[in-house]
Design an enzyme around this catalytic site. Sequence first.
Site, PDB file in Angstrom:
ATOM      1  N   TYR A 144       0.853  -1.187   0.000  1.00  0.00           N
ATOM      2  CA  TYR A 144       0.000   0.000   0.000  1.00  0.00           C
ATOM      3  C   TYR A 144       0.886   1.233   0.000  1.00  0.00           C
ATOM      4  O   TYR A 144       1.854   1.304   0.755  1.00  0.00           O
ATOM      5  CB  TYR A 144      -0.895   0.007   1.242  1.00  0.00           C
ATOM      6  CG  TYR A 144      -1.776   1.241   1.362  1.00  0.00           C
ATOM      7  CD1 TYR A 144      -2.825   1.450   0.482  1.00  0.00           C
ATOM      8  CD2 TYR A 144      -1.548   2.182   2.361  1.00  0.00           C
ATOM      9  CE1 TYR A 144      -3.629   2.583   0.581  1.00  0.00           C
ATOM     10  CE2 TYR A 144      -2.353   3.313   2.480  1.00  0.00           C
ATOM     11  CZ  TYR A 144      -3.393   3.505   1.589  1.00  0.00           C
ATOM     12  OH  TYR A 144      -4.190   4.621   1.693  1.00  0.00           O
ATOM     13  N   ASP A 239       9.268   3.102  -0.062  1.00  0.00           N
ATOM     14  CA  ASP A 239       8.201   3.738   0.699  1.00  0.00           C
ATOM     15  C   ASP A 239       8.378   3.312   2.152  1.00  0.00           C
ATOM     16  O   ASP A 239       7.949   2.239   2.552  1.00  0.00           O
ATOM     17  CB  ASP A 239       6.836   3.313   0.157  1.00  0.00           C
ATOM     18  CG  ASP A 239       5.688   3.938   0.941  1.00  0.00           C
ATOM     19  OD1 ASP A 239       5.951   4.535   2.007  1.00  0.00           O
ATOM     20  OD2 ASP A 239       4.531   3.803   0.496  1.00  0.00           O
ATOM     21  N   LYS A 267       4.108   9.034   9.037  1.00  0.00           N
ATOM     22  CA  LYS A 267       3.845   8.389  10.327  1.00  0.00           C
ATOM     23  C   LYS A 267       4.804   8.854  11.445  1.00  0.00           C
ATOM     24  O   LYS A 267       4.619   9.955  11.947  1.00  0.00           O
ATOM     25  CB  LYS A 267       3.809   6.878  10.135  1.00  0.00           C
ATOM     26  CG  LYS A 267       2.661   6.522   9.161  1.00  0.00           C
ATOM     27  CD  LYS A 267       2.168   5.100   9.186  1.00  0.00           C
ATOM     28  CE  LYS A 267       0.871   4.980   8.402  1.00  0.00           C
ATOM     29  NZ  LYS A 267       0.974   4.367   7.100  1.00  0.00           N
TER      30      LYS A 267
HETATM   31  C1  LIG Z   1       0.325   4.838   5.775  1.00  0.00           C
HETATM   32  C2  LIG Z   1       1.075   4.605   4.532  1.00  0.00           C
HETATM   33  C3  LIG Z   1       0.980   5.453   3.424  1.00  0.00           C
HETATM   34  C4  LIG Z   1      -0.015   6.584   3.361  1.00  0.00           C
HETATM   35  O1  LIG Z   1       0.215   7.549   4.314  1.00  0.00           O
HETATM   36  P1  LIG Z   1      -1.000   8.550   4.699  1.00  0.00           P
HETATM   37  O2  LIG Z   1      -0.362   9.498   5.655  1.00  0.00           O
HETATM   38  O3  LIG Z   1      -2.066   7.695   5.283  1.00  0.00           O
HETATM   39  O4  LIG Z   1      -1.438   9.207   3.435  1.00  0.00           O
HETATM   40  C5  LIG Z   1       1.802   5.234   2.349  1.00  0.00           C
HETATM   41  N1  LIG Z   1       2.668   4.223   2.334  1.00  0.00           N
HETATM   42  C6  LIG Z   1       2.793   3.373   3.371  1.00  0.00           C
HETATM   43  C7  LIG Z   1       3.793   2.281   3.314  1.00  0.00           C
HETATM   44  C8  LIG Z   1       1.990   3.529   4.502  1.00  0.00           C
HETATM   45  O5  LIG Z   1       2.085   2.656   5.509  1.00  0.00           O
END
Ligand SMILES: *Cc1c(COP(=O)(O)O)cnc(C)c1O
Length: 431
Positions: A144, A239, A267
Amino acid sequence: MNRARSITLFAEAEELFPGGVNSPVRAFRSVGGAPVFFERGVGAELEDVDGNRYIDFVLSWGPLALGHAHPEVVDAIHRSAVRGTSFGAPHALELSLARLIQQFMPSMEQLRFVNSGTEAVMSALRVARAFTNRTKILKFEGCYHGHADAMLVRAGSGVATLGLPDSPGVGSDVAANTLVAPFNDAAAVARLLGAHRHEIAAVILEPVVGNMGVVPPLPGFLQELRELTSAHGTLLLFDEVMTGFRVHLGGAQELYGVTPDLTMLGKVIGGGLPVGAYGGRREIMQLVAPAGPVYQAGTLAGNPIAMAAGVATLGVLARDGVWAGIANATKQWSAHLEEGARDAGVALQVQRVGTMCTPFFGDAPVTDWPGAKRASTSRYASFFHEMLNRGVYLPPSQFEAEFLSSAHVPEVIERAGRAARAAMHAVSAVS
Ligand SMILES: *Cc1c(COP(=O)(O)O)cnc(C)c1O
């Protein structure tokens, strides 16, 4: 446990918001029941609107590495807020947070702050396309990357490379530029790079997947991706929105010794406030406006309160023994889950990296999305509710990671462990 007020509030919320929530997984659809409305968080614990208390293993989906309302974070937010909430102009705290990040992730030679992980990914993909002058992106099934159109694509059986959109509203033209490979399958990546020579701008992945539950890379997988992408003039994008400061203080890139061209964060670096970042090689980041022609902007980007929360959080995390303590608590918690499952005769795979873990209800280690899908979601749902009723709040889905914080001290882990043992016995009756 009485949750009458949560139930009433959720009924009202369903009138106001689609599905009653402002982010889908919060709605408990995959485990059933009404979501809990929380009122307070202190350390490792949450208190709901009915006065029930829970040990929290969600931590706002990862950001709260120091637990709820850590005094130093709250103090930093307060000190910043009283000086003005936003200037739309440069602020010294942006430099402080950038330097802290660079100290742990030196590959981020230059970076840019945004407001969410989604934005970080969306912007990094734009820069990658501009740098390579190519349009296709290769991602992995089950990873994701936020909800940008190009990333809402995954393998549908046998049609993976056609890029069928997962979500109505994502244009098939957009989806067609997103190729999908199975996670941990470097041979598939080699085939796709070979079949689309000079077309693929970037390979993007969660270097440790957190968003199908915790799935680590197989030995050599990340190294192979590094070699393949370099050989094809394709950028490698990590990511690390979830894994940054979670799988290691220096992220997966430090843990596995593989350096990406661009990294995305979110995060933990916001300490519970909305912050994202993307960055990497200077020559690539120099393309971003106003240094270069790739446009990307944000009214509240680098917001001083958010920067203050991030600086305070990373500052405490970096102190001797703090991060290692969280990793150790995660190990202890995993052991409780494993022992509880063994005693109850429940097949369970606890997958753990650093300060995050997932108990998969199944009998084989999970290495990819089909493997994750084989886990028993009915057993997970049972475990979730058994734990909730014993005062432990877990992610309301089998396919999400559990997170720990510096507030998850041994006494807390022991208490959660006792709940897990009892819950596993109830789970053993579910097929
Ligand atoms: C949470 C997450 C996102 C998206 O971040 P948001 O702040 O919710 O837009 C993208 N990539 C990864 C791996 C994530 O865990």
